[in-house]
Each structure stands twice: as C-alpha cells, then as structure tokens.
Design a protein around this motif. Structure first.
Motif, PDB file in Angstrom:
ATOM      1  N   ARG A   1       1.086  -1.123   0.081  1.00 45.55           N
ATOM      2  CA  ARG A   1      -0.045   0.072  -0.294  1.00 45.55           C
ATOM      3  C   ARG A   1       1.038   1.137   0.111  1.00 45.55           C
ATOM      4  O   ARG A   1       1.740   1.454   0.815  1.00 45.55           O
ATOM      5  CB  ARG A   1      -1.039   0.184   1.339  1.00 45.55           C
ATOM      6  CG  ARG A   1      -1.620   1.146   1.402  1.00 45.55           C
ATOM      7  CD  ARG A   1      -2.708   0.867   2.263  1.00 45.55           C
ATOM      8  NE  ARG A   1      -3.458   2.232   3.038  1.00 45.55           N
ATOM      9  CZ  ARG A   1      -4.524   2.279   3.562  1.00 45.55           C
ATOM     10  NH1 ARG A   1      -5.222   1.263   3.942  1.00 45.55           N
ATOM     11  NH2 ARG A   1      -5.146   3.378   3.878  1.00 45.55           N
TER      12      ARG A   1
ATOM     13  N   ARG B   1      -9.969   7.661   3.198  1.00 42.22           N
ATOM     14  CA  ARG B   1      -9.338   6.534   3.902  1.00 42.22           C
ATOM     15  C   ARG B   1     -10.116   5.421   3.768  1.00 42.22           C
ATOM     16  O   ARG B   1      -9.687   4.249   3.827  1.00 42.22           O
ATOM     17  CB  ARG B   1      -8.627   6.984   4.995  1.00 42.22           C
ATOM     18  CG  ARG B   1      -7.892   5.912   5.785  1.00 42.22           C
ATOM     19  CD  ARG B   1      -7.349   6.216   7.127  1.00 42.22           C
ATOM     20  NE  ARG B   1      -6.523   5.318   7.853  1.00 42.22           N
ATOM     21  CZ  ARG B   1      -5.217   5.252   7.598  1.00 42.22           C
ATOM     22  NH1 ARG B   1      -4.416   6.292   6.988  1.00 42.22           N
ATOM     23  NH2 ARG B   1      -4.477   4.377   8.143  1.00 42.22           N
ATOM     24  N   LYS B   2     -11.476   5.441   4.148  1.00 47.53           N
ATOM     25  CA  LYS B   2     -12.340   4.439   4.349  1.00 47.53           C
ATOM     26  C   LYS B   2     -12.219   3.577   3.144  1.00 47.53           C
ATOM     27  O   LYS B   2     -12.515   2.330   3.073  1.00 47.53           O
ATOM     28  CB  LYS B   2     -13.570   4.699   5.028  1.00 47.53           C
ATOM     29  CG  LYS B   2     -14.496   5.534   4.147  1.00 47.53           C
ATOM     30  CD  LYS B   2     -15.717   5.966   4.574  1.00 47.53           C
ATOM     31  CE  LYS B   2     -16.711   6.708   3.715  1.00 47.53           C
ATOM     32  NZ  LYS B   2     -18.015   7.321   4.198  1.00 47.53           N
TER      33      LYS B   2
ATOM     34  N   ILE C   1      -9.827   3.163   0.720  1.00 47.29           N
ATOM     35  CA  ILE C   1      -8.835   2.579   0.833  1.00 47.29           C
ATOM     36  C   ILE C   1      -8.614   1.444   1.669  1.00 47.29           C
ATOM     37  O   ILE C   1      -8.329   0.336   1.310  1.00 47.29           O
ATOM     38  CB  ILE C   1      -7.522   3.594   0.796  1.00 47.29           C
ATOM     39  CG1 ILE C   1      -7.617   4.760  -0.079  1.00 47.29           C
ATOM     40  CG2 ILE C   1      -6.168   2.931   0.468  1.00 47.29           C
ATOM     41  CD1 ILE C   1      -6.862   6.255   0.425  1.00 47.29           C
ATOM     42  N   ASP C   2      -8.981   1.655   2.944  1.00 51.05           N
ATOM     43  CA  ASP C   2      -9.092   0.658   3.870  1.00 51.05           C
ATOM     44  C   ASP C   2      -9.844  -0.766   3.479  1.00 51.05           C
ATOM     45  O   ASP C   2      -9.471  -1.861   3.367  1.00 51.05           O
ATOM     46  CB  ASP C   2      -9.625   1.265   5.229  1.00 51.05           C
ATOM     47  CG  ASP C   2      -8.310   2.117   5.927  1.00 51.05           C
ATOM     48  OD1 ASP C   2      -7.348   1.980   5.541  1.00 51.05           O
ATOM     49  OD2 ASP C   2      -8.888   2.789   6.766  1.00 51.05           O
ATOM     50  N   ALA C   3     -10.975  -0.353   2.900  1.00 50.61           N
ATOM     51  CA  ALA C   3     -12.029  -1.229   2.500  1.00 50.61           C
ATOM     52  C   ALA C   3     -11.419  -2.138   1.437  1.00 50.61           C
ATOM     53  O   ALA C   3     -11.626  -3.473   1.268  1.00 50.61           O
ATOM     54  CB  ALA C   3     -13.529  -0.801   2.200  1.00 50.61           C
ATOM     55  N   THR C   4     -10.684  -1.559   0.456  1.00 48.27           N
ATOM     56  CA  THR C   4     -10.158  -2.087  -0.737  1.00 48.27           C
ATOM     57  C   THR C   4      -8.867  -3.046  -0.340  1.00 48.27           C
ATOM     58  O   THR C   4      -8.831  -4.116  -0.872  1.00 48.27           O
ATOM     59  CB  THR C   4      -9.393  -1.149  -1.553  1.00 48.27           C
ATOM     60  OG1 THR C   4     -10.682  -0.240  -2.116  1.00 48.27           O
ATOM     61  CG2 THR C   4      -9.005  -1.771  -2.920  1.00 48.27           C
ATOM     62  N   GLU C   5      -8.362  -2.497   0.576  1.00 49.14           N
ATOM     63  CA  GLU C   5      -7.067  -3.319   1.305  1.00 49.14           C
ATOM     64  C   GLU C   5      -7.657  -4.597   2.002  1.00 49.14           C
ATOM     65  O   GLU C   5      -7.078  -5.431   1.831  1.00 49.14           O
ATOM     66  CB  GLU C   5      -6.226  -2.580   2.125  1.00 49.14           C
ATOM     67  CG  GLU C   5      -5.039  -3.484   2.577  1.00 49.14           C
ATOM     68  CD  GLU C   5      -3.974  -2.433   3.466  1.00 49.14           C
ATOM     69  OE1 GLU C   5      -2.944  -2.749   3.680  1.00 49.14           O
ATOM     70  OE2 GLU C   5      -4.464  -1.317   4.019  1.00 49.14           O
ATOM     71  N   ALA C   6      -8.458  -4.358   2.904  1.00 55.03           N
ATOM     72  CA  ALA C   6      -9.210  -5.535   3.336  1.00 55.03           C
ATOM     73  C   ALA C   6      -9.753  -6.563   2.435  1.00 55.03           C
ATOM     74  O   ALA C   6      -9.556  -7.774   2.700  1.00 55.03           O
ATOM     75  CB  ALA C   6     -10.110  -5.128   4.368  1.00 55.03           C
TER      76      ALA C   6
ATOM     77  N   LYS D   1      -6.741  -8.401   1.029  1.00 52.78           N
ATOM     78  CA  LYS D   1      -6.166  -9.309   1.979  1.00 52.78           C
ATOM     79  C   LYS D   1      -7.050 -10.668   2.205  1.00 52.78           C
ATOM     80  O   LYS D   1      -6.577 -11.515   2.642  1.00 52.78           O
ATOM     81  CB  LYS D   1      -5.960  -8.694   3.287  1.00 52.78           C
ATOM     82  CG  LYS D   1      -4.756  -7.596   3.200  1.00 52.78           C
ATOM     83  CD  LYS D   1      -4.491  -6.859   4.756  1.00 52.78           C
ATOM     84  CE  LYS D   1      -3.354  -6.030   4.503  1.00 52.78           C
ATOM     85  NZ  LYS D   1      -3.175  -5.591   5.944  1.00 52.78           N
TER      86      LYS D   1
END
Length: 282
Positions: A5, A268-269, A271-276, A279
């Motif tokens: 990221r 940010r939310k 980006i965080d959701a996409t990273e989750a 993963k």
C-alpha cells in the motif's frame, strides 16, 4: 498474496482543507442553505455523503439565493464566475486549493505584459478553465505533444509555460525541454504540486515490484486517472476502481504481490476497505 500500500494514498492537503471548510460551514449553518459551486472534490462517495447532510451542489451562481453560504470548490473557478458569485448576495467561502490559487496568481503575474500562456492540462477540467481565466494575454491549452505541436508557437513570441497542478511531471519536463530549444523567450512556471509528484513517484516505484496495481478514486479525478495510466505504462495490469465492490476475485488468481494506491480525493475508508478485500483473498 502480499499487498503493498502506498504511503501517499488518499487525501492531499488541498482536499483536506476544502472539506474542513465545508464541514465548518455545515456546523455553523444556523438554518442557512449550504451549497458548493460544482462538486467540491472529484469523489462520488464523498459527494453523496455531503448530499445526505443537506449540502446542495449548484452549477452556476444563478442557482444561489441571498443568504446562502456557498463554498468554492477545491479546483477553483474562473474569474468571471467568481465575480458573479460575489455579486449574487450569497456568503462566499473560498476552498480553492492553495496550490491551485498560487498557480492562478503566478499565471496572472507572468502574463501581465501580454505573454501567451501555454497550459499543459485537460481542457474540460474545472481547474484548467480557472487557470486559463487568469491569463492576461492569449492562452492555449494542450494535453499532449501532438496538440502542442499543432499550436505552432512563434519563436519570436514571448510565452509562459504552465501546467495543471496534477499533471505528469516527467512529461511536463520533456515538453519544457523541447520548447526551450524553440522559444528563446520562454518563461516556465512550476505549478505541479509536490504531492502529485510524490504520489506518481511512489506509484511507479510500487508498480515495478508487483504483479498488478489497484488504484482507488473517482473516475472524474484527473490525478487518479494519471496514477492508473502511469501504473499501466509499467506493463502491469491496473484496476482503476471507485470502491472495492468493483473488483473480482478471479482477476487476482495466482498473483503474489499487488500494489494499492489512491487519488488525492479518495477517503481513507475506501482505501482501507479495498485493502481488506484484497487481504481476504490470501
């Protein structure tokens, strides 16, 4: 699967400041109608959140009433629209990105004696329309080398070269070098913001080390589209999405490392959701 990221992904300074000003306007509304002149930033999810809070997005000063509080978008507006805005009776809060405002004033000062402006950018982008309006002499916008060549600038003329703040710095430097050979009276303005340069450099660095790239951000966002374009130019499959639900698991089968970055107007939310989501495939 490893997710790399980008540290620079997400809101830039200009976007953060603009949204802080809009949030304060909402908190201090005291019954007044809160409006933005055009989308305050280029992210549909953020705009939907503000619409749910009662913020109205109007297309022109004609849609405003005396007593409204109107916030000028982060991309800035043209000089004539700003004059009409300030004459309509609404209270005006200027949320133009400081880097964009600096570019506007630099163009005004550099062309004050009638020099011709050559502006590297997207002709239909609101920031570019605003920048052009600050030119005191002739002004031309171009999006690539071919469009610049078609303008056929006169070697005897005085020219000012500037750029949309979110353009590709590497390409701008190539254009500058080519023009300096032909235009002895060329003045070059440094109007690409540092945040743009840092994001582009990091996206390229990550793209060279991964099997695929995911770029999160609004499809109307010029800086997001350029991040996706730069990643694709590295020969890596690139997925430009607005939110994680657009991704498909089968597109990542067999991939060992995936890069993740986002445009300057992406919260940010998202980006965080996409990273989750990525993963969860591991």
């Amino acid at each position: 699967m490893e997710i790399i990221r980008a540290k620079t992904a997400g809101f830039c300074m200009g976007v953060s400041l603009a949204l802080q000003k809009l949030d304060k306007a909402i908190a201090d509304a005291r019954g007044r109608r809160i409006c933005t002149l055009g989308p305050i930033i280029h992210n549909p999810q953020v705009l939907a959140d503000y619409e749910a809070l009662g913020v109205h997005c109007v297309d022109s000063p004609d849609g405003l009433h005396a007593g409204d509080l109107v916030v000028i978008r982060a991309h800035g507006i043209t000089r004539d629209v700003e004059e009409a805005l300030r004459a309509c009776g609404a209270e005006v809060l200027d949320a133009t990105c400081p880097r964009v405002k600096k570019a506007q004033l630099s163009i005004r000062n550099a062309t004050a004696q009638g020099a011709t402006l050559l502006l590297f950018g997207e002709a239909d982008h609101p920031e570019v329309r605003g920048l052009l309006s600050y030119a005191c002499g002739p002004a031309h916008v171009f999006g690539n080398r071919e469009e610049l060549a078609a303008l056929a600038p006169d070697p005897a003329g005085v020219y000012v070269l500037a750029s949309q703040t979110t353009q590709d710095r590497g390409e701008f430097e190539h254009l500058e070098a080519a023009l300096r050979e032909r235009l002895p009276q060329l003045v070059v303005l440094s109007t690409i913001c540092d945040a743009t340069r840092e994001r582009q450099q990091e996206a390229l660095a990550i793209a060279h080390t991964v099997d695929a790239m995911v770029v999160v951000g609004g499809r109307q966002s010029g800086n997001t589209r350029r991040l996706a374009s730069l990643s694709a130019q590295c020969g890596k499959e690139t997925f430009h999405i607005e939110q994680a639900g657009e991704l498909r698991a089968e597109d990542f089968a067999g991939r060992r490392r995936v890069g993740l970055t986002a445009g300057a107007s992406t919260p940010r939310k998202l980006i965080d959701a996409t990273e989750a989501w990525l993963k969860a495939l591991a």
